[in-house]
Design an enzyme around this catalytic site. Sequence first.
Site, PDB file in Angstrom:
ATOM      1  N   HIS A   1       0.826  -1.317  -0.071  1.00 44.34           N
ATOM      2  CA  HIS A   1      -0.246  -0.099   0.030  1.00 44.34           C
ATOM      3  C   HIS A   1       0.949   1.215   0.024  1.00 44.34           C
ATOM      4  O   HIS A   1       1.892   1.190   0.644  1.00 44.34           O
ATOM      5  CB  HIS A   1      -0.985   0.058   1.283  1.00 44.34           C
TER       6      HIS A   1
ATOM      7  N   ASP B   1      -8.168  -5.422   0.134  1.00 42.54           N
ATOM      8  CA  ASP B   1      -8.554  -6.431  -0.861  1.00 42.54           C
ATOM      9  C   ASP B   1      -8.018  -7.860  -0.627  1.00 42.54           C
ATOM     10  O   ASP B   1      -8.621  -8.537  -1.370  1.00 42.54           O
ATOM     11  CB  ASP B   1      -7.937  -5.734  -2.141  1.00 42.54           C
TER      12      ASP B   1
HETATM   13  N1  CMC Z   1       3.967  -7.621  -4.837  1.00 47.92           N
HETATM   14  C1  CMC Z   1       5.414  -7.590  -5.049  1.00 47.92           C
HETATM   15  N2  CMC Z   1       6.265  -6.522  -4.955  1.00 47.92           N
HETATM   16  C2  CMC Z   1       5.653  -5.395  -4.410  1.00 47.92           C
HETATM   17  C3  CMC Z   1       4.094  -5.486  -4.087  1.00 47.92           C
HETATM   18  C4  CMC Z   1       3.399  -6.595  -4.297  1.00 47.92           C
HETATM   19  N3  CMC Z   1       2.040  -6.573  -4.146  1.00 47.92           N
HETATM   20  N4  CMC Z   1       3.683  -4.099  -3.828  1.00 47.92           N
HETATM   21  C5  CMC Z   1       4.663  -3.350  -3.896  1.00 47.92           C
HETATM   22  N5  CMC Z   1       5.924  -4.115  -4.273  1.00 47.92           N
HETATM   23  C6  CMC Z   1       7.229  -3.596  -4.224  1.00 47.92           C
HETATM   24  C7  CMC Z   1       7.656  -2.853  -5.409  1.00 47.92           C
HETATM   25  O1  CMC Z   1       8.073  -3.653  -6.651  1.00 47.92           O
HETATM   26  C8  CMC Z   1       8.798  -2.048  -5.096  1.00 47.92           C
HETATM   27  O2  CMC Z   1       9.881  -2.706  -5.029  1.00 47.92           O
HETATM   28  P1  CMC Z   1      11.324  -1.999  -5.545  1.00 47.92           P
HETATM   29  O3  CMC Z   1      11.479  -1.010  -4.396  1.00 47.92           O
HETATM   30  O4  CMC Z   1      12.286  -3.191  -5.284  1.00 47.92           O
HETATM   31  O5  CMC Z   1      11.290  -1.436  -6.543  1.00 47.92           O
HETATM   32  C9  CMC Z   1       8.226  -1.806  -3.477  1.00 47.92           C
HETATM   33  O6  CMC Z   1       7.578  -2.677  -3.217  1.00 47.92           O
HETATM   34  C10 CMC Z   1       7.603  -0.256  -3.448  1.00 47.92           C
HETATM   35  O7  CMC Z   1       6.441  -0.439  -4.372  1.00 47.92           O
HETATM   36  P2  CMC Z   1       5.751   0.524  -5.254  1.00 47.92           P
HETATM   37  O8  CMC Z   1       5.034   0.002  -6.404  1.00 47.92           O
HETATM   38  O9  CMC Z   1       6.687   1.561  -5.446  1.00 47.92           O
HETATM   39  O10 CMC Z   1       4.501   1.265  -4.253  1.00 47.92           O
HETATM   40  P3  CMC Z   1       3.618   2.159  -4.425  1.00 47.92           P
HETATM   41  O11 CMC Z   1       3.124   2.766  -3.387  1.00 47.92           O
HETATM   42  O12 CMC Z   1       3.569   2.865  -5.709  1.00 47.92           O
HETATM   43  O13 CMC Z   1       2.400   1.000  -5.008  1.00 47.92           O
HETATM   44  C11 CMC Z   1       0.696  -0.374  -4.582  1.00 47.92           C
HETATM   45  C12 CMC Z   1       1.246   0.584  -3.905  1.00 47.92           C
HETATM   46  C13 CMC Z   1      -0.745  -0.753  -3.790  1.00 47.92           C
HETATM   47  C14 CMC Z   1       0.089  -0.264  -5.944  1.00 47.92           C
HETATM   48  C15 CMC Z   1       1.189  -1.798  -4.830  1.00 47.92           C
HETATM   49  O14 CMC Z   1       1.918  -2.142  -3.376  1.00 47.92           O
HETATM   50  C16 CMC Z   1       0.876  -3.065  -5.539  1.00 47.92           C
HETATM   51  O15 CMC Z   1       0.779  -2.901  -6.740  1.00 47.92           O
HETATM   52  N6  CMC Z   1       0.189  -4.014  -4.892  1.00 47.92           N
HETATM   53  C17 CMC Z   1      -0.853  -4.996  -5.455  1.00 47.92           C
HETATM   54  C18 CMC Z   1      -2.100  -4.209  -5.960  1.00 47.92           C
HETATM   55  C19 CMC Z   1      -2.883  -4.053  -4.753  1.00 47.92           C
HETATM   56  O16 CMC Z   1      -3.211  -4.804  -3.833  1.00 47.92           O
HETATM   57  N7  CMC Z   1      -3.639  -2.895  -4.801  1.00 47.92           N
HETATM   58  C20 CMC Z   1      -4.616  -2.773  -3.824  1.00 47.92           C
HETATM   59  C21 CMC Z   1      -4.116  -1.421  -2.959  1.00 47.92           C
HETATM   60  S1  CMC Z   1      -5.122  -1.481  -1.387  1.00 47.92           S
HETATM   61  C22 CMC Z   1      -6.700  -0.832  -1.794  1.00 47.92           C
HETATM   62  C23 CMC Z   1      -6.930   0.086  -3.204  1.00 47.92           C
HETATM   63  O17 CMC Z   1      -6.304   1.197  -2.948  1.00 47.92           O
HETATM   64  O18 CMC Z   1      -7.876   0.006  -3.729  1.00 47.92           O
END
Ligand code: CMC
Length: 430
Positions: free
Chosen positions: A308, A365
């Site tokens: 998140h 989720d």
């Molecule tokens: N699985 C594997 N790696 C992950 C995940 C994941 N679910 N989420 C983040 N990471 C890694 C990402 O690759 C990055 O690694 P590195 O620093 O080595 O590049 C690091 O963690 C930081 O991630 P980010 O993508 O820069 O973080 P963000 O704040 O931009 O993204 C997020 C947040 C929710 C989009 C992301 O965690 C994600 O894609 N999660 C899976 C989708 C999900 O469950 N979404 C629902 C969010 S909660 C409810 C809602 O908002 O609707």
Amino acid sequence: MPKDTVTLTDNSTGKSVELPIRRGTHGPAVVDIGNLYKDLGMFTYDPGFVATASCRSTITYIDGEKGVLLYRGYPIEQLAEGSNHLEVCYLLWYGRLPSKAEYDSFVDTITHHTMIHEGLKDFYSGFHRGAHPMAVMVGVVGALSAFYHDFLDINDPMHREVSAQRLIAKMPTIAAWAHRYSRGQPFIYPQNHLGYAENFLNMMFSFPSEPYTVNPVAARALDLILLLHADHEQNASTSTVRLAGSSDANPFAAVSAGVGALWGPLHGGASESVVNMLKTIGSVANIPKFIERAHDPKDTFRLMGFGHRVYKHYDPRAAIMRRTCYDVLKALNVSDPLFEIALKLEEIALKDDYFVQRKLYPNVDFYSGIILRALGIPTSMFTVIFTIGRTVGWVSQWNEMLTSDERKIGRPRQLYVGAPQRDYVPLEKR
Ligand code: CMC
């Protein structure tokens, strides 16, 4: 006493500006950069708004380090325990808990707005039967503005209130009908003697040909899911609603933009993706393979329902969802092999260095789909249910934006890295 400012110096010119610090009730302070361009001729650069507060808000607060979520100051755990979705709708819109008389009157108002214009019924038949219900939601919610233009003066508080009530009330009807249409089943009209979640379940599952009673365990579980999704600060869909609404667009148009933003798998679409992922994993034995894939930066696979932008701690909504899974599966006498896979996946991920270092925990989720499956809700409807719950957050944030003394059209700037100015060359000379 030190000044409550930050000084920013452009080392190339030696020019400095003093920027005021603004402090809220909770959470990190913000640097007010409103005059930065005027004083220094520069913008800030923050793709994804990682360190940018886009507005002042009084509605919801998240402490991502501690895993705290407050609606109008009330902890989500207390609301989940003692409140219900419609009371939370009142709280989010009006900013305070209702008295008994106010609550009854609000429920009555919402109940009497649940019907949708008969003309909208015909609108459904234009969609492909196989359309994803979120595609239908985007279209039908936007189309509300073509049917309810009597209260579209966004500068009139009463018009805003009626439009908000209509959106909250009609969303379950629109959603249930999206499902019925995809199945070729008759549309079921709302019933005023039923509660909000109960009514939705009745419109989803009953048939005109036989009596149907909504299971109270299912109605309570769904109501809780709606409550847990009701608002969540300036997430992608809420920011979309605010941005669309900042042009003074009507609320139905702004909210349909929010529905579109919610649909994506990184946002509300994750609930559907989680269940699809758990099905693909298929068994506890396969989990390590998928954890390995999540580690690989070259692989686009992510553990859906994990991570998140704000929470660097267990999402408090996920903790409530997880507990509710046990209660609902037991009460409905359902055994779901996907729940076992989800629990094991969480256990392994929470001990895994990759997830520990990045502070990736289950989000809202991760477990919601297990509950929805137990209620018989098809996977394609999971994000639609998120839409129903989040509607109150969208309209409350939209209303706050329109009544703010800082109201302005949203218009981000950019760092242009394209071609420098050049002359057009006519086709015959190229
Ligand atoms: N699985 C594997 N790696 C992950 C995940 C994941 N679910 N989420 C983040 N990471 C890694 C990402 O690759 C990055 O690694 P590195 O620093 O080595 O590049 C690091 O963690 C930081 O991630 P980010 O993508 O820069 O973080 P963000 O704040 O931009 O993204 C997020 C947040 C929710 C989009 C992301 O965690 C994600 O894609 N999660 C899976 C989708 C999900 O469950 N979404 C629902 C969010 S909660 C409810 C809602 O908002 O609707």
